[in-house]
Design a protein around this motif. Structure first.
Motif, PDB file in Angstrom:
ATOM      1  N   VAL A  46       0.856  -1.180   0.000  1.00 55.47           N
ATOM      2  CA  VAL A  46       0.000   0.000   0.000  1.00 55.47           C
ATOM      3  C   VAL A  46       0.898   1.238   0.000  1.00 55.47           C
ATOM      4  O   VAL A  46       1.815   1.350   0.815  1.00 55.47           O
ATOM      5  CB  VAL A  46      -0.919   0.033   1.236  1.00 55.47           C
ATOM      6  N   SER A  47       0.643   2.161  -0.916  1.00 60.40           N
ATOM      7  CA  SER A  47       1.396   3.419  -0.985  1.00 60.40           C
ATOM      8  C   SER A  47       0.583   4.535  -0.345  1.00 60.40           C
ATOM      9  O   SER A  47      -0.563   4.772  -0.737  1.00 60.40           O
ATOM     10  CB  SER A  47       1.703   3.791  -2.445  1.00 60.40           C
ATOM     11  N   VAL A  48       1.169   5.212   0.633  1.00 58.44           N
ATOM     12  CA  VAL A  48       0.530   6.356   1.283  1.00 58.44           C
ATOM     13  C   VAL A  48       1.229   7.619   0.802  1.00 58.44           C
ATOM     14  O   VAL A  48       2.424   7.809   1.060  1.00 58.44           O
ATOM     15  CB  VAL A  48       0.610   6.258   2.820  1.00 58.44           C
ATOM     16  N   ILE A  49       0.503   8.478   0.090  1.00 56.99           N
ATOM     17  CA  ILE A  49       1.074   9.677  -0.515  1.00 56.99           C
ATOM     18  C   ILE A  49       0.751  10.897   0.349  1.00 56.99           C
ATOM     19  O   ILE A  49      -0.419  11.183   0.627  1.00 56.99           O
ATOM     20  CB  ILE A  49       0.541   9.869  -1.943  1.00 56.99           C
ATOM     21  N   ILE A  50       1.800  11.605   0.760  1.00 61.66           N
ATOM     22  CA  ILE A  50       1.634  12.771   1.638  1.00 61.66           C
ATOM     23  C   ILE A  50       2.326  13.989   1.035  1.00 61.66           C
ATOM     24  O   ILE A  50       3.560  14.081   1.039  1.00 61.66           O
ATOM     25  CB  ILE A  50       2.226  12.510   3.042  1.00 61.66           C
ATOM     26  N   PRO A  51       1.580  14.951   0.487  1.00 59.79           N
ATOM     27  CA  PRO A  51       2.188  16.207   0.045  1.00 59.79           C
ATOM     28  C   PRO A  51       2.480  17.071   1.269  1.00 59.79           C
ATOM     29  O   PRO A  51       1.670  17.137   2.198  1.00 59.79           O
ATOM     30  CB  PRO A  51       1.108  16.833  -0.839  1.00 59.79           C
ATOM     31  N   CYS A  52       3.624  17.707   1.280  1.00 62.31           N
ATOM     32  CA  CYS A  52       4.031  18.491   2.453  1.00 62.31           C
ATOM     33  C   CYS A  52       4.343  19.928   2.058  1.00 62.31           C
ATOM     34  O   CYS A  52       5.160  20.167   1.168  1.00 62.31           O
ATOM     35  CB  CYS A  52       5.274  17.879   3.103  1.00 62.31           C
ATOM     36  N   ILE A  78       5.666   4.885   2.350  1.00 60.65           N
ATOM     37  CA  ILE A  78       5.199   6.255   2.574  1.00 60.65           C
ATOM     38  C   ILE A  78       5.965   7.169   1.628  1.00 60.65           C
ATOM     39  O   ILE A  78       7.202   7.189   1.637  1.00 60.65           O
ATOM     40  CB  ILE A  78       5.425   6.678   4.033  1.00 60.65           C
ATOM     41  N   ILE A  79       5.225   7.882   0.800  1.00 56.14           N
ATOM     42  CA  ILE A  79       5.852   8.778  -0.169  1.00 56.14           C
ATOM     43  C   ILE A  79       5.608  10.211   0.270  1.00 56.14           C
ATOM     44  O   ILE A  79       4.477  10.702   0.246  1.00 56.14           O
ATOM     45  CB  ILE A  79       5.291   8.540  -1.583  1.00 56.14           C
ATOM     46  N   LEU A  80       6.663  10.874   0.702  1.00 53.48           N
ATOM     47  CA  LEU A  80       6.595  12.271   1.140  1.00 53.48           C
ATOM     48  C   LEU A  80       7.106  13.173   0.020  1.00 53.48           C
ATOM     49  O   LEU A  80       8.214  12.970  -0.484  1.00 53.48           O
ATOM     50  CB  LEU A  80       7.455  12.480   2.390  1.00 53.48           C
ATOM     51  N   ILE A  81       6.284  14.144  -0.371  1.00 51.81           N
ATOM     52  CA  ILE A  81       6.698  15.112  -1.387  1.00 51.81           C
ATOM     53  C   ILE A  81       6.718  16.496  -0.764  1.00 51.81           C
ATOM     54  O   ILE A  81       5.666  17.079  -0.486  1.00 51.81           O
ATOM     55  CB  ILE A  81       5.766  15.106  -2.620  1.00 51.81           C
ATOM     56  N   ASN A  82       7.899  17.010  -0.518  1.00 59.14           N
ATOM     57  CA  ASN A  82       8.045  18.345   0.043  1.00 59.14           C
ATOM     58  C   ASN A  82       7.892  19.360  -1.080  1.00 59.14           C
ATOM     59  O   ASN A  82       8.762  19.500  -1.938  1.00 59.14           O
ATOM     60  CB  ASN A  82       9.415  18.484   0.717  1.00 59.14           C
ATOM     61  N   ASP A  83       6.769  20.073  -1.069  1.00 64.89           N
ATOM     62  CA  ASP A  83       6.425  20.977  -2.162  1.00 64.89           C
ATOM     63  C   ASP A  83       6.953  22.391  -1.905  1.00 64.89           C
ATOM     64  O   ASP A  83       6.203  23.354  -1.818  1.00 64.89           O
ATOM     65  CB  ASP A  83       4.901  20.996  -2.343  1.00 64.89           C
ATOM     66  N   GLY A  84       8.274  22.487  -1.757  1.00 73.63           N
ATOM     67  CA  GLY A  84       8.903  23.797  -1.601  1.00 73.63           C
ATOM     68  C   GLY A  84       8.587  24.489  -0.295  1.00 73.63           C
ATOM     69  O   GLY A  84       8.402  25.720  -0.269  1.00 73.63           O
ATOM     70  N   SER A  85       8.555  23.743   0.797  1.00 73.19           N
ATOM     71  CA  SER A  85       8.254  24.330   2.108  1.00 73.19           C
ATOM     72  C   SER A  85       9.281  25.394   2.471  1.00 73.19           C
ATOM     73  O   SER A  85      10.476  25.277   2.169  1.00 73.19           O
ATOM     74  CB  SER A  85       8.238  23.243   3.187  1.00 73.19           C
ATOM     75  N   GLU A  86       8.816  26.429   3.166  1.00 71.45           N
ATOM     76  CA  GLU A  86       9.683  27.528   3.568  1.00 71.45           C
ATOM     77  C   GLU A  86       9.925  27.552   5.067  1.00 71.45           C
ATOM     78  O   GLU A  86      10.596  28.458   5.577  1.00 71.45           O
ATOM     79  CB  GLU A  86       9.060  28.858   3.121  1.00 71.45           C
ATOM     80  N   PHE A 124      10.893  12.962  -1.408  1.00 74.39           N
ATOM     81  CA  PHE A 124      11.210  13.761  -2.591  1.00 74.39           C
ATOM     82  C   PHE A 124      10.991  15.244  -2.259  1.00 74.39           C
ATOM     83  O   PHE A 124      10.002  15.601  -1.614  1.00 74.39           O
ATOM     84  CB  PHE A 124      10.328  13.366  -3.773  1.00 74.39           C
ATOM     85  N   SER A 125      11.910  16.076  -2.702  1.00 69.39           N
ATOM     86  CA  SER A 125      11.797  17.516  -2.461  1.00 69.39           C
ATOM     87  C   SER A 125      11.784  18.237  -3.798  1.00 69.39           C
ATOM     88  O   SER A 125      12.536  17.895  -4.722  1.00 69.39           O
ATOM     89  CB  SER A 125      12.974  17.998  -1.611  1.00 69.39           C
ATOM     90  N   LYS A 126      10.918  19.234  -3.929  1.00 64.99           N
ATOM     91  CA  LYS A 126      10.765  19.941  -5.194  1.00 64.99           C
ATOM     92  C   LYS A 126      10.387  21.391  -4.936  1.00 64.99           C
ATOM     93  O   LYS A 126      10.067  21.771  -3.805  1.00 64.99           O
ATOM     94  CB  LYS A 126       9.674  19.278  -6.041  1.00 64.99           C
ATOM     95  N   ASN A 148       7.949  24.690  -5.132  1.00 61.73           N
ATOM     96  CA  ASN A 148       6.518  24.812  -4.871  1.00 61.73           C
ATOM     97  C   ASN A 148       5.733  24.980  -6.175  1.00 61.73           C
ATOM     98  O   ASN A 148       5.936  25.916  -6.932  1.00 61.73           O
ATOM     99  CB  ASN A 148       6.249  26.004  -3.955  1.00 61.73           C
ATOM    100  N   GLU A 149       4.826  24.001  -6.421  1.00 58.16           N
ATOM    101  CA  GLU A 149       3.967  24.053  -7.600  1.00 58.16           C
ATOM    102  C   GLU A 149       2.522  23.712  -7.258  1.00 58.16           C
ATOM    103  O   GLU A 149       1.669  23.667  -8.136  1.00 58.16           O
ATOM    104  CB  GLU A 149       4.469  23.071  -8.660  1.00 58.16           C
ATOM    105  N   GLY A 150       2.240  23.453  -5.989  1.00 56.08           N
ATOM    106  CA  GLY A 150       0.876  23.159  -5.589  1.00 56.08           C
ATOM    107  C   GLY A 150       0.648  21.686  -5.297  1.00 56.08           C
ATOM    108  O   GLY A 150       1.388  20.809  -5.744  1.00 56.08           O
ATOM    109  N   VAL A 151      -0.430  21.441  -4.552  1.00 53.28           N
ATOM    110  CA  VAL A 151      -0.710  20.095  -4.055  1.00 53.28           C
ATOM    111  C   VAL A 151      -1.032  19.103  -5.171  1.00 53.28           C
ATOM    112  O   VAL A 151      -0.711  17.909  -5.070  1.00 53.28           O
ATOM    113  CB  VAL A 151      -1.854  20.150  -3.016  1.00 53.28           C
ATOM    114  N   SER A 152      -1.657  19.565  -6.253  1.00 48.95           N
ATOM    115  CA  SER A 152      -2.030  18.658  -7.338  1.00 48.95           C
ATOM    116  C   SER A 152      -0.803  18.023  -7.986  1.00 48.95           C
ATOM    117  O   SER A 152      -0.745  16.802  -8.190  1.00 48.95           O
ATOM    118  CB  SER A 152      -2.853  19.389  -8.397  1.00 48.95           C
TER     119      SER A 152
END
Length: 324
Positions: free
Chosen positions: A8-14, A38-46, A67-69, A71-75
């Motif tokens: 099971v993959s749990v996707i968490i945008p951060c 657990i897939i954590l995507i850091n969406d350009g947190s400040e 994964f860190s990237k 900021n482009e939004g939660v979608s």
């Protein structure tokens, strides 16, 4: 208890979630089901989000892929999570919410044991209550439902269930190329779920509150701003999608959902005492038409009554709702 081995993959945008992500990950560490990534995507947190996550990675044994990237939004963050996921099943978890300790096991076993397309649970705003529970979710709490029943429940009772309380088969997502609409301010989550449900034959409801929703006052859904109306684009997209796939529920969705959204904006702007946004809504949309529709068709008597107040006079609606 015999555990299934399906991943099971749990996707968490951060995004700027340093104060809450720890508790969210703690709820995953307590899970009764261990075949989880657990897939954590850091969406350009400040803020200190990355620092907190790196610290967590060093001191626990969870199967986390980080994964860190920019900021482009939660979608976009969630779409990346889907692309990176390896699981047969996908769950979405917000970075300030939590799971009941038996959530993943219950959702996965429900779908897997009955060969269902999806399952959904109820949610609670009492996060501490969810975290304090230690009882296995019993089979008697699970009821099998068909596509129409699921769509009806999701349309009329969104106060009980939400996009994150569903489990999704990755095979269905891939087959129909279901994605989140990039840069959509609001409504991108329900659009994804409706498109998914369009391809479901059956499912199940877990009649238990096992998803903990943290009511963040500063979140998008609790903010009073004009961009909330962006979700109307999602509603139109859903209508077009259901029509294109000749879904039998298309007519009922079209009859209710858009008008319900207009009512919701009017209520939010009035309650937030934003007369400028309330008047702008009246100027740009045929609010009286949608209020008449809600007066006649809404299941909730409060929605019907407030809609009637608007039909009598918009100022009456604004005055009464602003006092609530």
């Amino acid at each position: 208890m015999k555990e299934k081995n399906k991943l099971v993959s749990v996707i968490i945008p951060c995004y700027n979630c340093s104060l809450t992500i720890g508790k969210t990950l703690d709820s995953l560490e307590r899970q009764s089901y261990s075949s989880v990534e657990i897939i954590l995507i850091n969406d350009g947190s400040e803020d200190e989000t990355e620092k907190v996550i790196i610290g967590y990675l060093k001191r626990n044994k969870l199967n986390i892929r980080y994964f860190s990237k920019e900021n482009e939004g939660v979608s976009i963050a969630r779409n990346i999570g889907i692309e990176k996921s390896l699981g047969e099943y996908i769950l979405f978890l917000d970075a300030d919410d939590v799971y009941h300790f038996d959530f993943i096991r219950c959702m996965c076993d429900t779908v897997d044991s009955q060969n269902l397309d999806t399952a959904y649970s109820l949610w609670s705003r009492d996060v501490d209550f969810i975290l304090s529970q230690n009882k296995i979710i019993m089979n008697k709490c699970v009821n099998k439902v068909n596509q129409k029943d699921m769509m009806k429940e999701f349309l009329y009772n969104k106060g009980k269930i939400g996009f994150c309380s569903f489990i999704y088969r990755k095979s269905i997502i891939n087959k129909y190329s279901i994605k989140f609409t990039p840069y959509r301010k609001t409504g991108e989550d329900i659009e994804f779920t409706w498109k998914y449900l369009c391809h479901c034959v059956n499912g199940a409801v877990v009649n238990s509150q096992i998803y903990g929703y943290y009511n963040n006052p500063s979140s998008v859904v609790n903010s009073v701003f004009w961009e909330r109306t962006d979700s109307l684009k999602s509603i139109i997209s859903i209508e077009e999608y259901l029509k294109a796939y000749e879904c039998e529920f298309y007519g009922e969705f079209k009859k209710y959902m858009y008008s319900r959204a207009i009512w919701s904006y009017a209520k939010t702007f009035a309650r937030g005492k934003r007369k400028d946004l309330f008047n702008r809504l009246i100027m740009e949309y045929d609010v009286i038409y949608h209020m008449k529709n809600m007066w006649k068709n809404a299941a909730d008597w409060k929605v019907r009554l407030s809609s009637l107040l608007y039909c009598i006079h918009p100022k009456l609606f604004y005055f009464i709702v602003s006092l609530m």
